[in-house]
Design a protein around this motif. Structure first.
Motif: not given
Length: 228
Positions: A72-88
């Motif tokens: 995963i290099r795509d910035v938008a995908v990584r941002q979505s993953a970070w959002d999921a992490f941040s909520r958790a």
């Protein structure tokens, strides 16, 4: 043993040289879980291939090789993953006693956004069919085998000057939906990878007072549980 004494695909198993052995132990002893020290420099394709080759060389029960590696290099995908992490992560913080929460907040967990590459490592329990040699009495052996692949990659990355951080704070369903991972496939790890120019001399959690390394002597038993 002479080469002509070997048969059936066996090769000589000589010990490593002193320098080679020292390099292996150095990689093990200085490996760290990197959370925030990533540089933005991309990992060259040939280096990444070496890391993946190292992971793919891991032992696996029944030689099932259950792993997949989603790059995963795509910035938008990584941002979505970070959002999921941040909520958790907000949920996780609330699970600790009040006196631990301030320390928890000091642990910067920015790898998903800072590291130029993430790898989601999965385990496919169906890779070798319904009955797998060595998994007949322990259904988790495919997952354990995948963790061996992760450790191989981690040590190879250390030798390359590349840091790795393992992110585990997220709801499985969020990452599964983000990456389109089938329900039958287990998500084992989200790894953040990137070059680093500095590493902690000791594990970060020990330095920051979260938890200290246990004494090996307390963990080794002889011929039965609790027998030192």
């Amino acid at each position: 043993m002479r080469p002509d004494d070997l048969n059936g695909g066996l090769v000589a198993a000589e010990a490593f040289s002193d320098d080679e052995r020292a390099a292996v132990y150095r990689a093990i002893e200085t490996r760290r879980d990197v959370r925030d020290q990533f540089l933005p420099d991309p990992i060259p394709d040939n280096v990444l291939r070496r890391l993946l080759d190292a992971a793919h060389a891991a032992p696996s029960v029944g030689f099932m090789q259950p792993w997949n590696f989603i790059l995963i290099r795509d910035v938008a995908v990584r941002q979505s993953a970070w959002d999921a992490f941040s909520r958790a992560n907000i949920e996780a913080e609330a699970m600790f006693p009040e006196e631990k929460r301030s320390t928890y907040k000091t642990l910067k967990l920015e790898g998903i956004r800072k590291a130029p590459l993430s790898i989601c490592v999965t385990s496919d329990p169906d890779r070798a069919g319904p009955v797998v040699l060595g998994r007949t009495h322990n259904s988790r052996m495919d997952s354990y085998s995948t963790v061996c692949a992760i450790q191989n990659l981690w040590l190879a990355a250390r030798a390359e000057g590349i840091g790795v951080g393992w992110v585990s704070i997220f709801h499985d369903a969020d990452i599964r939906a983000l990456l389109g991972i089938p329900e039958r496939v287990e998500i084992v790890a989200w790894l953040c990878l990137g070059y680093v120019d500095a590493l902690y001399g000791e594990p970060e959690l020990a330095i920051k007072g979260w938890r200290q390394r246990l004494a090996l002597e307390d963990l080794v038993f002889q011929d039965g549980w609790g027998r030192k």
